[in-house]
Design an enzyme around this catalytic site. Structure first.
Site, mmCIF file in Angstrom:
data_model
loop_
_atom_site.group_PDB
_atom_site.id
_atom_site.type_symbol
_atom_site.label_atom_id
_atom_site.label_comp_id
_atom_site.label_asym_id
_atom_site.label_seq_id
_atom_site.Cartn_x
_atom_site.Cartn_y
_atom_site.Cartn_z
ATOM 1 N N ARG A 58 0.848 -1.215 0.000
ATOM 2 C CA ARG A 58 0.000 0.000 0.000
ATOM 3 C C ARG A 58 0.877 1.256 0.000
ATOM 4 N NH1 ARG A 58 -1.956 2.333 4.421
ATOM 5 N NH2 ARG A 58 -2.131 0.409 5.622
ATOM 6 N N TYR A 111 -16.247 14.909 -15.631
ATOM 7 C CA TYR A 111 -16.728 13.523 -15.492
ATOM 8 C C TYR A 111 -17.681 13.439 -14.287
ATOM 9 C CZ TYR A 111 -16.693 8.536 -14.517
ATOM 10 O OH TYR A 111 -17.078 7.246 -14.253
ATOM 11 N N ASP A 183 -7.406 17.035 -15.478
ATOM 12 C CA ASP A 183 -7.737 15.643 -15.794
ATOM 13 C C ASP A 183 -7.361 15.442 -17.264
ATOM 14 O OD1 ASP A 183 -8.915 13.260 -16.525
ATOM 15 O OD2 ASP A 183 -10.669 13.528 -15.232
ATOM 16 N N LYS A 208 -8.062 4.157 -19.205
ATOM 17 C CA LYS A 208 -8.413 4.573 -20.559
ATOM 18 C C LYS A 208 -7.211 4.458 -21.503
ATOM 19 C CE LYS A 208 -12.452 5.384 -18.788
ATOM 20 N NZ LYS A 208 -12.356 5.558 -17.382
HETATM 21 N N1 LCS Z 1 -11.890 11.217 -15.410
HETATM 22 C C1 LCS Z 1 -12.426 11.007 -16.619
HETATM 23 C C2 LCS Z 1 -12.306 12.057 -17.680
HETATM 24 C C3 LCS Z 1 -13.094 9.809 -16.876
HETATM 25 O O1 LCS Z 1 -13.610 9.619 -18.100
HETATM 26 C C4 LCS Z 1 -13.207 8.835 -15.856
HETATM 27 C C5 LCS Z 1 -13.938 7.563 -16.082
HETATM 28 C C6 LCS Z 1 -12.641 9.109 -14.606
HETATM 29 C C7 LCS Z 1 -11.974 10.308 -14.420
HETATM 30 C C8 LCS Z 1 -12.708 8.130 -13.475
HETATM 31 O O2 LCS Z 1 -11.845 7.084 -13.702
HETATM 32 P P1 LCS Z 1 -12.062 5.563 -13.167
HETATM 33 O O3 LCS Z 1 -12.230 5.662 -11.695
HETATM 34 O O4 LCS Z 1 -13.276 5.036 -13.835
HETATM 35 O O5 LCS Z 1 -10.798 4.897 -13.562
HETATM 36 N N2 LCS Z 1 -14.777 7.595 -17.204
HETATM 37 C C9 LCS Z 1 -15.666 6.716 -17.540
HETATM 38 C C10 LCS Z 1 -16.556 6.877 -18.620
HETATM 39 O O6 LCS Z 1 -16.591 7.853 -19.361
HETATM 40 N N3 LCS Z 1 -17.354 5.839 -18.715
HETATM 41 O O7 LCS Z 1 -17.059 4.898 -17.746
HETATM 42 C C11 LCS Z 1 -15.984 5.426 -16.914
#
Ligand code: LCS
Length: 393
Positions: A58, A111, A183, A208
């Protein structure tokens, strides 16, 4: 190796490497929760930060370190902090850097969960937030309050593809002594490097483009300076949103082809965006590579390419959106983005269906809005799939 002297593609392959005892050509997976100290003094030195020995996964782990070094090198920052998810990164940033009475300004179309967690949970601790069109520097200046502490930007924003001027954000932040956070999920450092514009913090949903294969969930933060890293890292450790070593290995592997994937996806996206713009059932297309994007010129300046994300509006609204979703075959009907496979989703009937229509429309999530994350398939197959699905709309 953390060298800015070698090129981006070389860094993708080499920047995370370290000399392990067997000379492995790839980063080994240290799948362990804990590490053996040489003796009590060594243990004490590790805890005191006087030895760079490992303690507990961790806190630190060689495979995770490798990924952190690699992404830091790509973003040209000070140090990285890998996380269990992109939301782990968001929460680490909010909880480490905002205190009761502080105010944060954020992109209106940020988001969804990045906004929901702030409005529903951090507000309980007296943290205020405003969601505005950060693409308009005047609106950003107007939104600054005496207690504003952070400018939290998502560009291009998910899913509206609105673009914020990174230079302007830094200028405003310096006028008011604010922390700047970007972001960078939609771009990856292949397309955009916010730290080089003067941002303090860049973060990703590593799920992503960085991982690129739709098979893990993760996040990462990179800071420009030591000071913020030293505040954020203990918060990640104490929140317990660390990455797992196997997950880190998967991302290191995926990252090797980031440039190749981005180039191919982008090539496909450029063709698909132009095709969509001419389609009689499409009202408009929002893609940074099209001159019709309101921030086309700015995108050319601050991004190294228009990327692989496209939003478009169907003339037929909600019903048309559902029909299109129900008739695609090759494009996968799914949330998430940034993988080698093309994903399609309709926010009004899917991710944002619980939001009332008025708030949705205010955030730019119109009834006919469709989001495409373009993959690396043969573009003619993708266009053929869309063409057939459009016939049923
Ligand atoms: N920031 C952006 C721009 C994102 O698109 C997402 C997830 C996150 C943060 C959060 O990341 P995660 O915790 O899911 O790794 N975006 C998603 C979307 O557009 N559809 O499903 C997840």
């Amino acid at each position: 190796m953390h060298s800015k002297k070698i090129g981006f593609n070389s860094r993708l392959i080499h920047a995370g490497m370290f000399d392990d005892q067997f000379g492995s050509a790839t980063v080994p997976i240290y799948q362990t929760s804990t590490f053996k100290f040489k003796n009590a003094d060594h243990g004490a030195a590790c805890f005191a930060g006087e030895s760079d020995g490992y303690i507990y996964t961790r806190i630190n782990n060689p495979t995770i370190d490798s990924l952190e070094k690699l992404v830091t090198s790509l973003e040209e920052g000070y140090k990285g902090i890998a996380m269990s998810s992109g939301m782990g990164a968001v929460n680490t940033i909010y909880s480490a850097l905002l205190k009761p009475g502080d105010h944060m300004i954020s992109t209106a179309a940020v988001y969804g969960p990045s906004r929901v967690v702030m409005e529903k949970h951090y507000s309980k601790y007296g943290i205020e937030s405003s969601y505005i069109d950060t693409g308009d520097p005047d609106k950003m200046r107007e939104a600054v309050q005496p207690n504003t502490r952070m400018l939290f930007i998502e560009t291009p924003a998910n899913p509206t593809m609105d673009i914020t001027d990174l230079k302007e954000v830094v200028k405003i932040a310096r006028e008011h002594n604010l922390i700047t956070v970007a972001d960078n999920t939609f771009c990856s450092p292949y397309l955009q490097k916010p730290l080089n514009f003067g941002f303090d913090i860049v973060f990703h949903s590593i799920t992503k483009f960085l991982n690129g294969h739709a098979d893990i969930v993760g996040g990462i933060i990179v800071t420009r300076e030591k000071e913020l890293h030293d505040i954020l890292r203990p918060m990640m450790v104490n929140l317990g949103c660390n990455m797992d070593p196997h997950q880190a290995y998967m991302v290191i592997r995926g990252l090797k082809t980031l440039s190749l994937r981005m180039e191919r996806s982008q090539e496909n996206a450029i063709k698909m965006a132009s095709w969509l713009e001419k389609h009689p059932k499409v009202a408009w297309v929002k893609y940074p590579g099209l001159p019709s994007h309101p921030k086309f010129e700015l995108a050319k300046k601050q991004m190294n390419g228009p990327g692989a994300m496209i939003s478009f509006e169907l003339k037929g609204g909600l019903e048309a959106g559902k029909r299109l979703m129900n008739n695609v075959n090759l494009c996968i009907l799914a949330v998430s983005l940034g993988g080698v496979e093309t994903l399609i989703q309709h926010p009004a009937s899917m991710t944002h269906s619980k939001m009332d229509m008025e708030s949705r429309e205010r955030s730019g999530i119109t009834n006919g809005l469709v989001r495409l994350s373009v993959g690396i398939e043969n573009v003619e197959d993708l266009l053929g799939d869309l063409d057939e699905a459009f016939e049923k709309v």
